[in-house]
Design an enzyme around this catalytic site. Structure first.
Site, PDB file in Angstrom:
ATOM      1  N   CYS A 110      12.245  31.550 -76.732  1.00 13.54           N
ATOM      2  CA  CYS A 110      12.732  32.510 -77.730  1.00 13.54           C
ATOM      3  C   CYS A 110      12.786  33.883 -77.084  1.00 13.54           C
ATOM      4  O   CYS A 110      11.844  34.271 -76.381  1.00 13.54           O
ATOM      5  CB  CYS A 110      11.775  32.526 -78.929  1.00 13.54           C
ATOM      6  SG  CYS A 110      12.243  33.715 -80.197  1.00 13.54           S
ATOM      7  N   GLU A 153      17.183  29.283 -85.125  1.00 14.24           N
ATOM      8  CA  GLU A 153      17.692  30.555 -85.660  1.00 14.24           C
ATOM      9  C   GLU A 153      17.426  30.671 -87.160  1.00 14.24           C
ATOM     10  O   GLU A 153      17.049  31.741 -87.645  1.00 14.24           O
ATOM     11  CB  GLU A 153      19.185  30.715 -85.359  1.00 14.24           C
ATOM     12  CG  GLU A 153      19.534  30.781 -83.869  1.00 14.24           C
ATOM     13  CD  GLU A 153      18.699  31.766 -83.083  1.00 14.24           C
ATOM     14  OE1 GLU A 153      18.278  32.805 -83.636  1.00 14.24           O
ATOM     15  OE2 GLU A 153      18.427  31.490 -81.898  1.00 14.24           O
ATOM     16  N   HIS A 156      13.997  31.749 -87.929  1.00 13.39           N
ATOM     17  CA  HIS A 156      13.778  33.205 -87.819  1.00 13.39           C
ATOM     18  C   HIS A 156      13.983  33.906 -89.162  1.00 13.39           C
ATOM     19  O   HIS A 156      13.329  34.894 -89.460  1.00 13.39           O
ATOM     20  CB  HIS A 156      14.745  33.822 -86.803  1.00 13.39           C
ATOM     21  CG  HIS A 156      14.244  33.786 -85.385  1.00 13.39           C
ATOM     22  ND1 HIS A 156      13.084  34.410 -84.984  1.00 13.39           N
ATOM     23  CD2 HIS A 156      14.763  33.232 -84.266  1.00 13.39           C
ATOM     24  CE1 HIS A 156      12.907  34.226 -83.681  1.00 13.39           C
ATOM     25  NE2 HIS A 156      13.909  33.510 -83.217  1.00 13.39           N
TER      26      HIS A 156
END
Ligand code: ZN
Length: 183
Positions: A110, A153, A156
């Site tokens: 990441c 993603e 997140h």
């Protein structure tokens, strides 16, 4: 202009991001942010970037897995990972639906945990409903490495990082991963 990528420990990476309205998506401000996130992802380089990673708590991610980033892997590595080039696209307010109960393990990293990697299980296929950068509804199916990128993603946007899902015993610097794990 590239943006600064926020590193782990910053609260913005641990908070749920808010959805955007269609009006907001079409605004100059968001259009500029998308362009800057695209440049930032290219510069890193990375295959995905979520708005919280540049300090903006909204449900927006950019994804692109270009052929040139795959050039350093062997045909066999790419085949094992089911990794194929993915063109640039934007997912806004994404909702994920699992299409498989099966997970697969690979090292994952990441940009907000720079320098480290760990083996992380991810579901092999997902369906995504989202809006694109023109505020149009879209639905897509992602499998293989692309499914991994999408899950990473979208995590997140919920304040979740791969270190919450990985096998912590495999957490390594990239250097040590190459030295001790790649053999
Ligand atoms: Zn990340």
């Amino acid at each position: 202009m590239t943006l600064t990528i926020v590193q782990v420990g910053a609260p913005v990476l641990r908070s749920p991001a808010r959805p955007l309205t269609k009006e907001e998506i079409r605004s100059q401000e968001i259009q500029l942010l998308i362009e800057q996130m695209r440049e930032t992802m290219h510069g890193a380089p990375g295959v995905g970037l979520a708005a919280p990673q540049v300090g903006v708590p909204i449900q927006l991610v950019v994804i692109e897995d270009p052929a040139q980033l795959q050039a350093r892997f062997t045909e066999q590595q790419l085949a094992e990972r089911e990794r194929q080039p993915i063109p640039f696209h934007v997912l806004i307010n994404p909702q994920i639906q699992l299409l498989s109960d099966c997970t697969i393990d690979f090292f994952e990293g990441c940009l907000s945990i720079a320098g480290y990697t760990a083996i992380t299980p991810r579901y092999t296929a997902v369906r995504v409903h989202a809006l694109n950068e023109r505020a149009e509804e879209l639905a897509l199916t992602a499998s293989g490495w692309y499914a991994r990128i999408v899950q990473h993603e979208v995590d997140h946007l919920n304040g979740t990082l791969y270190i919450d899902r990985c096998n912590l015993h495999t957490f390594s610097t990239y250097e040590n991963k190459e030295q001790f794990w790649d053999k």
